[in-house]
Design a protein around this motif. Structure first.
Motif, PDB file in Angstrom:
ATOM      1  N   GLY A  23     -32.426  72.482 -32.350  1.00 57.73           N
ATOM      2  CA  GLY A  23     -30.902  71.952 -32.661  1.00 57.73           C
ATOM      3  C   GLY A  23     -29.779  72.916 -32.917  1.00 57.73           C
TER       4      GLY A  23
ATOM      5  N   GLU B  56     -23.903  75.484 -34.856  1.00 57.66           N
ATOM      6  CA  GLU B  56     -22.659  75.150 -34.481  1.00 57.66           C
ATOM      7  C   GLU B  56     -21.964  74.654 -35.718  1.00 57.66           C
TER       8      GLU B  56
ATOM      9  N   GLY C  67     -18.509  60.344 -25.109  1.00 56.56           N
ATOM     10  CA  GLY C  67     -19.273  61.051 -24.109  1.00 56.56           C
ATOM     11  C   GLY C  67     -19.311  62.652 -24.126  1.00 56.56           C
TER      12      GLY C  67
ATOM     13  N   ARG D 179     -26.058  81.371 -31.421  1.00 53.96           N
ATOM     14  CA  ARG D 179     -24.664  80.954 -30.676  1.00 53.96           C
ATOM     15  C   ARG D 179     -23.664  82.293 -30.893  1.00 53.96           C
TER      16      ARG D 179
ATOM     17  N   VAL E  38     -26.821  72.502 -32.250  1.00 49.68           N
ATOM     18  CA  VAL E  38     -25.559  71.821 -33.029  1.00 49.68           C
ATOM     19  C   VAL E  38     -25.678  72.298 -34.383  1.00 49.68           C
TER      20      VAL E  38
ATOM     21  N   LYS F  10     -33.348  61.585 -29.934  1.00 52.66           N
ATOM     22  CA  LYS F  10     -32.277  62.105 -30.886  1.00 52.66           C
ATOM     23  C   LYS F  10     -31.878  61.130 -31.891  1.00 52.66           C
TER      24      LYS F  10
ATOM     25  N   GLU G  89     -37.192  67.464 -33.539  1.00 53.72           N
ATOM     26  CA  GLU G  89     -36.419  68.456 -32.885  1.00 53.72           C
ATOM     27  C   GLU G  89     -36.691  69.767 -32.899  1.00 53.72           C
TER      28      GLU G  89
ATOM     29  N   ILE H 289     -23.411  65.268 -32.353  1.00 55.09           N
ATOM     30  CA  ILE H 289     -23.356  65.994 -31.430  1.00 55.09           C
ATOM     31  C   ILE H 289     -24.781  66.083 -30.469  1.00 55.09           C
TER      32      ILE H 289
ATOM     33  N   ILE I  22     -20.658  62.050 -30.150  1.00 56.56           N
ATOM     34  CA  ILE I  22     -20.446  63.163 -29.026  1.00 56.56           C
ATOM     35  C   ILE I  22     -21.798  63.346 -28.156  1.00 56.56           C
ATOM     36  N   GLY I  23     -21.448  63.337 -26.706  1.00 55.92           N
ATOM     37  CA  GLY I  23     -22.608  63.465 -25.870  1.00 55.92           C
ATOM     38  C   GLY I  23     -22.753  62.371 -25.008  1.00 55.92           C
TER      39      GLY I  23
ATOM     40  N   ILE J 223     -16.103  71.116 -28.471  1.00 54.30           N
ATOM     41  CA  ILE J 223     -16.924  70.728 -29.584  1.00 54.30           C
ATOM     42  C   ILE J 223     -16.131  71.644 -30.753  1.00 54.30           C
TER      43      ILE J 223
ATOM     44  N   ARG K   1     -18.356  66.192 -24.116  1.00 54.05           N
ATOM     45  CA  ARG K   1     -17.059  66.885 -24.639  1.00 54.05           C
ATOM     46  C   ARG K   1     -17.408  68.510 -24.477  1.00 54.05           C
TER      47      ARG K   1
END
Ligand code: UDP
Length: 391
Positions: A302, A307, A277, A185, A304, A222, A299, A215, A246-247, A282, A279
């Motif tokens: 991932g 991040e 919900g 990222r 996230v 998940k 997974e 997230i 979040i998600g 982040i 977003r």
């Protein structure tokens, strides 16, 4: 490196708001050096994940119909797709459209981004005689979907770009040329920032709260159910703990959020959970977070996690597949057994109870992310793959 840019068709069928696959493709579209890659995006009608893309600056073609006409998006539903694709002319229409777009846009390489596109885009690429890259971001369990994918791999001979070694291993029996290109990222987007008091108030948390965030799309694999169970058992010892969920769900399993909310009620932790919900902020939400948790089953990667690491946050994830390659266990976060709520709760208590350790882990995470997970490294590797498939 070649002096003429590669004209690369990126193929993605998603209509919804999108997950990691679409985030990753958006990064490629944003960060591809136009002297090396000229992207052409082949997408679905009304694709919501393209929300912030200026389509005027990007060559695009609609090749998939809107979601309602092309349903089924879970990672295991290729079997039904295959039945549809082999029987229904409607499902083969995208193949014809993709093939036409490849010719009209004078494409050199076809780079597919989702399971469905590996099949439909792959067939089109082969019919058009173009080099094919499958950007694989899933680990499929044994079953119809996996069998279909392996069968198509045998026919279309893609060069597989695997998001993790675990993803590459899961497709080893296809015997395709494979390059592991670890997910990445733009890390600076997530650089640590001061918490925003207004945002904190808006989502109903106090400056003294201890904030855990998950997230992730709301979908069973998940692991949100294990997380809620673990969180409920953390609360008596850490009454200031709050969980930000979040998600959101995809449209095909929209009642799953109700199921999770009911579970939180039953477990007695609902008052400490915030359902946020999907977003787009982040980075700001990470700034309010103490620990990021990703309790998923198998997974594949991932995003996230990287991040969170970029934002100096310690992570708790499962000791499977992607997280094993991302998290330096004990140094940048903690890894626990998937589905083990007790272990997960212990890990959360360990980090919430020792803010200094959590901070040190977060800083180590940022350093690790800088070394391994920045988008510039991913782009360099991709250019190498483009060179390989065209030479
Ligand atoms: N994401 C987001 N808003 C949300 C939930 C998720 O922007 O409300 C982003 C998240 O930041 C990450 C991606 O969606 O970039 C999820 O990628 P990941 O690889 O973690 O999971 P996937 O969806 O691919 O299974």
């Amino acid at each position: 490196m070649t002096s003429t840019p590669f004209r690369v068709a990126y193929v993605d069928h998603a209509c919804d708001i999108g997950g990691g696959a679409q985030e990753a493709l958006l990064d490629i579209l944003r960060y591809a050096d136009r002297r090396i890659v000229q992207p052409v995006l082949l997408h679905a009608e009304g694709a919501q994940w393209l929300r912030d893309v200026d389509l005027n600056t990007l060559e695009t073609r609609v090749v998939f119909p809107a979601a309602e006409a092309f349903p089924g998006q879970s990672r295991d539903d290729l079997g039904s797709l295959w039945r549809r694709a082999s029987g229904a002319a409607q499902s083969l229409q995208p193949v014809r459209r993709i093939r036409r777009a490849l010719a009209e846009c004078r494409v050199d390489i076809v780079h597919t981004n989702t399971l469905k596109c590996h099949i439909l885009g792959g067939l089109a690429a082969r019919l058009a005689g173009k080099p094919l890259i499958w950007d694989v971001r899933d680990i499929l369990e044994a079953g119809a979907a996996r069998s279909v994918l392996l069968a198509v791999a045998k026919r279309t001979r893609p060069h597989v770009v695997a998001m993790s070694s675990a993803v590459a291993d899961s497709l080893a029996s296809a015997r395709c040329e494979t390059t592991v290109v670890l997910g990445a990222r733009p890390l600076d987007k997530y650089s640590p920032d001061a918490p925003d008091d207004q945002l904190r108030a808006a989502i109903g948390i106090e400056p003294t709260d201890k904030v855990l965030s998950v997230i992730a799309r709301l979908t069973p694999w998940k692991g949100h159910t294990t997380l809620l169970e673990a969180f409920a058992s953390v609360l008596p010892q850490e009454p200031a703990a709050r969980l930000l969920v979040i998600g959101d769900t995809g449209f095909w399993e929209s009642d799953y959020r109700d199921t999770l909310e009911r579970l939180a009620e039953q477990l007695g932790c609902a008052d400490a959970v915030r359902w946020l919900g999907f977003r787009e902020d982040i980075t700001e939400l990470l700034a309010l977070t103490d620990v990021v948790v990703l309790p998923s089953h198998n997974e594949p990667f991932g995003l996230v996690l990287i991040e969170a690491m970029a934002a100096n946050k310690p992570v708790i994830a499962t000791n499977t597949a992607g997280p094993l390659e991302i998290v330096a266990s004990g140094a940048t976060g903690l890894l626990v057994e998937h589905g083990d709520a007790r272990q997960l709760a212990d890990a959360m208590l360990e980090l919430l109870g020792d803010p200094d350790r959590a901070r040190t882990m977060g800083q180590a995470g940022r350093k690790r992310a800088e070394k391994l997970f920045d988008i510039s490294r991913l782009m360099q590797q991709l250019y190498g793959v483009y060179e390989t498939v065209t030479s």
